[in-house]
Enzyme design. Structure first.
Site, PDB file in Angstrom:
ATOM      1  N   ARG A   1       0.885  -1.170   0.000  1.00 22.51           N
ATOM      2  CA  ARG A   1       0.000   0.000   0.000  1.00 22.51           C
ATOM      3  C   ARG A   1       0.917   1.212   0.000  1.00 22.51           C
ATOM      4  O   ARG A   1       1.665   1.425   0.955  1.00 22.51           O
ATOM      5  CB  ARG A   1      -0.895  -0.002   1.241  1.00 22.51           C
ATOM      6  CG  ARG A   1      -1.684   1.279   1.417  1.00 22.51           C
ATOM      7  CD  ARG A   1      -2.796   1.166   2.427  1.00 22.51           C
ATOM      8  NE  ARG A   1      -3.864   0.303   1.931  1.00 22.51           N
ATOM      9  CZ  ARG A   1      -5.070   0.197   2.499  1.00 22.51           C
ATOM     10  NH1 ARG A   1      -5.355   0.889   3.590  1.00 22.51           N
ATOM     11  NH2 ARG A   1      -5.984  -0.601   1.988  1.00 22.51           N
TER      12      ARG A   1
ATOM     13  N   HIS B   1      -7.387   0.583  -6.275  1.00 21.35           N
ATOM     14  CA  HIS B   1      -7.539  -0.381  -5.180  1.00 21.35           C
ATOM     15  C   HIS B   1      -8.173  -1.643  -5.775  1.00 21.35           C
ATOM     16  O   HIS B   1      -9.330  -1.956  -5.521  1.00 21.35           O
ATOM     17  CB  HIS B   1      -8.435   0.243  -4.092  1.00 21.35           C
ATOM     18  CG  HIS B   1      -8.336  -0.422  -2.761  1.00 21.35           C
ATOM     19  ND1 HIS B   1      -7.490  -1.481  -2.493  1.00 21.35           N
ATOM     20  CD2 HIS B   1      -8.988  -0.178  -1.585  1.00 21.35           C
ATOM     21  CE1 HIS B   1      -7.628  -1.841  -1.219  1.00 21.35           C
ATOM     22  NE2 HIS B   1      -8.524  -1.073  -0.656  1.00 21.35           N
TER      23      HIS B   1
ATOM     24  N   GLN C   1      -9.960  -4.380  -3.604  1.00 21.73           N
ATOM     25  CA  GLN C   1     -11.244  -3.919  -3.089  1.00 21.73           C
ATOM     26  C   GLN C   1     -12.329  -4.083  -4.158  1.00 21.73           C
ATOM     27  O   GLN C   1     -13.406  -4.623  -3.899  1.00 21.73           O
ATOM     28  CB  GLN C   1     -11.137  -2.438  -2.688  1.00 21.73           C
ATOM     29  CG  GLN C   1     -12.434  -1.843  -2.180  1.00 21.73           C
ATOM     30  CD  GLN C   1     -12.818  -2.360  -0.810  1.00 21.73           C
ATOM     31  OE1 GLN C   1     -12.011  -2.349   0.100  1.00 21.73           O
ATOM     32  NE2 GLN C   1     -14.043  -2.821  -0.647  1.00 21.73           N
TER      33      GLN C   1
ATOM     34  N   ASP D   1     -17.696   6.463  -0.720  1.00 25.81           N
ATOM     35  CA  ASP D   1     -16.432   6.352   0.020  1.00 25.81           C
ATOM     36  C   ASP D   1     -16.200   7.709   0.691  1.00 25.81           C
ATOM     37  O   ASP D   1     -16.910   8.687   0.401  1.00 25.81           O
ATOM     38  CB  ASP D   1     -15.305   6.003  -0.975  1.00 25.81           C
ATOM     39  CG  ASP D   1     -13.968   5.699  -0.293  1.00 25.81           C
ATOM     40  OD1 ASP D   1     -13.936   5.555   0.950  1.00 25.81           O
ATOM     41  OD2 ASP D   1     -12.945   5.608  -1.016  1.00 25.81           O
TER      42      ASP D   1
ATOM     43  N   CYS E   1     -16.452   0.831   0.946  1.00 28.39           N
ATOM     44  CA  CYS E   1     -15.234   0.028   1.131  1.00 28.39           C
ATOM     45  C   CYS E   1     -14.778   0.013   2.590  1.00 28.39           C
ATOM     46  O   CYS E   1     -14.072  -0.896   3.005  1.00 28.39           O
ATOM     47  CB  CYS E   1     -14.130   0.553   0.230  1.00 28.39           C
ATOM     48  SG  CYS E   1     -13.801   2.304   0.462  1.00 28.39           S
TER      49      CYS E   1
ATOM     50  N   ARG F   1     -13.395  -9.592   1.370  1.00 25.22           N
ATOM     51  CA  ARG F   1     -11.996  -9.265   1.052  1.00 25.22           C
ATOM     52  C   ARG F   1     -11.119 -10.497   1.270  1.00 25.22           C
ATOM     53  O   ARG F   1     -10.256 -10.817   0.455  1.00 25.22           O
ATOM     54  CB  ARG F   1     -11.488  -8.103   1.917  1.00 25.22           C
ATOM     55  CG  ARG F   1     -12.136  -6.744   1.664  1.00 25.22           C
ATOM     56  CD  ARG F   1     -11.789  -6.180   0.302  1.00 25.22           C
ATOM     57  NE  ARG F   1     -10.357  -6.072   0.081  1.00 25.22           N
ATOM     58  CZ  ARG F   1      -9.582  -5.084   0.551  1.00 25.22           C
ATOM     59  NH1 ARG F   1     -10.118  -4.084   1.213  1.00 25.22           N
ATOM     60  NH2 ARG F   1      -8.282  -5.064   0.295  1.00 25.22           N
TER      61      ARG F   1
HETATM   62  N1  NVA Z   1     -10.400   6.158  -0.747  1.00 23.35           N
HETATM   63  C1  NVA Z   1      -9.964   5.660   0.538  1.00 23.35           C
HETATM   64  C2  NVA Z   1     -10.093   4.182   0.578  1.00 23.35           C
HETATM   65  C3  NVA Z   1      -9.668   3.519   1.847  1.00 23.35           C
HETATM   66  C4  NVA Z   1      -9.802   2.026   1.801  1.00 23.35           C
HETATM   67  C5  NVA Z   1      -8.533   6.094   0.785  1.00 23.35           C
HETATM   68  O1  NVA Z   1      -7.733   6.040  -0.144  1.00 23.35           O
HETATM   69  O2  NVA Z   1      -8.229   6.502   1.905  1.00 23.35           O
HETATM   70  N1   CP Z   2     -11.192  -1.009   2.504  1.00 22.55           N
HETATM   71  C1   CP Z   2      -9.912  -1.102   2.887  1.00 22.55           C
HETATM   72  O1   CP Z   2      -9.002  -1.271   2.101  1.00 22.55           O
HETATM   73  O2   CP Z   2      -9.735  -1.034   4.226  1.00 22.55           O
HETATM   74  P1   CP Z   2      -8.342  -0.819   4.960  1.00 22.55           P
HETATM   75  O3   CP Z   2      -7.881   0.569   4.637  1.00 22.55           O
HETATM   76  O4   CP Z   2      -8.680  -0.977   6.415  1.00 22.55           O
HETATM   77  O5   CP Z   2      -7.379  -1.852   4.478  1.00 22.55           O
END
Ligand code: NVA
Ligand code: CP
Length: 305
Positions: free
Chosen positions: A101, A128, A131, A221, A261, A289
């Protein structure tokens, strides 16, 4: 050897193959069977941003499949002690798969270019994919099909939205987005959707009511993603008309599900009423997931057949 950096790295048939593996492994898990398809395999996880779902689902998935995993923290010095290339070449000699990530999408692209093992994108600023695959798997499980359904995205055309739009296009799901001025999909992404799935149905509007009409799933989201905290106040104002409420869900019609998500900011992009309603499938999504991560790992590290 394959990587999973974007949904567009996969063909429709490959996604369906991952879903079939996930179906099988989920059914077995529910029956108390944890099939060791990947004995002795090692997964390294490296996260530049916070995570609950992605990290835990991957680690549990790998353990259930008979493999092991390790989370690499700050002490490995990624980006600090040595070049990204040296770091990746060494790490990928010792593990079978790297889940990352990263703040910048280019970082996972660079890691993949130097890796001797598969690299999986566990979220970047641009996408993502894991997801989106779990979300489409959830919709398919709920409705018994995907083709011909409509998904409405209400809010920021962000990383999750981008991956979902591509997944929908590849799987025959109509995608409608309602977002405020300045938060639209960019042209390169729209071009890629057309190129990968020329007959896919995509529409963009400023009006959430218009987007949700006839939709089987309404998805939102957070208004400010990780890394956009400084824009929080501005975004709260810009997205004020884009909250998913009970009224908006009612406009979608009977049988529509609510998706997110997670993590959610209750009271901002979605109300408590919607999050906790019987039509909310947010927990099923999160649980899936793990099952879909298993399908992805089994496909990437197994036969890919
Ligand atoms: N759009 C959000 C998704 C988190 C799973 C982010 O990037 O923080
Ligand atoms: N939806 C998702 O990716 O959650 P986390 O940020 O907790 O991994």
């Amino acid at each position: 050897m394959r990587h999973l950096l974007n949904v567009s790295d996969l063909t429709t048939n490959e996604i369906l193959r991952i879903f079939a593996l996930s179906d099988d492994l989920k059914a077995k898990f529910r029956a108390g069977v944890r099939e060791p398809l990947l004995p002795g395999r090692m997964m390294a996880l490296l996260f530049e941003k916070q995570s609950l779902r992605t990290r835990v689902s991957f680690q549990s998935a790998m353990t259930h499949l008979g493999g092991s995993s390790m989370t690499l923290g700050d002490d490995v010095g990624f980006g600090k002690r040595e070049s990204l290339a040296d770091f990746t070449r060494v790490l990928s000699e010792m593990v079978d798969v790297i889940v990352m990530r990263t703040k910048k999408h280019q970082t996972v692209v660079d890691v993949a270019s130097h890796a001797a093992c598969s690299v999986i994108n566990g979220l970047t600023d641009q996408s993502h994919p894991c997801q989106a695959l779990a979300d489409l798997f959830t919709i398919r499980e709920h409705f018994g099909r995907l083709e011909g359904l409509k998904l409405a995205w209400v809010g920021d055309a962000n990383n999750v939205a981008r991956s979902l739009a591509m997944g929908c296009a590849l799987l025959g799901v109509e995608f409608a987005v309602a977002s405020p001025v300045g938060y639209d999909f960019d042209k390169p992404l729209l071009g890629k959707l057309k190129q990968k799935a020329p007959t896919s149905k995509f529409s963009a509007t400023r009006d959430p009511l218009e987007a949700v009409r006839g939709a089987a799933a309404i998805y939102t989201d957070v208004w400010a993603s990780m890394g956009q905290e400084a824009e929080q106040d501005k975004r709260r104002k810009d997205f004020a008309d884009y909250q998913v409420t009970g009224k908006l869900m009612a406009a979608a019609g009977q049988g529509a599900v609510f998706m997110h998500c997670l993590p959610a900011r209750r009271g901002e992009e979605v109300t408590d009423e919607v999050m906790d309603a019987p039509y909310s499938v947010v927990v099923e999504q999160a649980a899936n997931r793990m099952h879909v991560q298993k399908g992805i790992l089994a496909w990437l590290l197994g036969t890919q057949g």
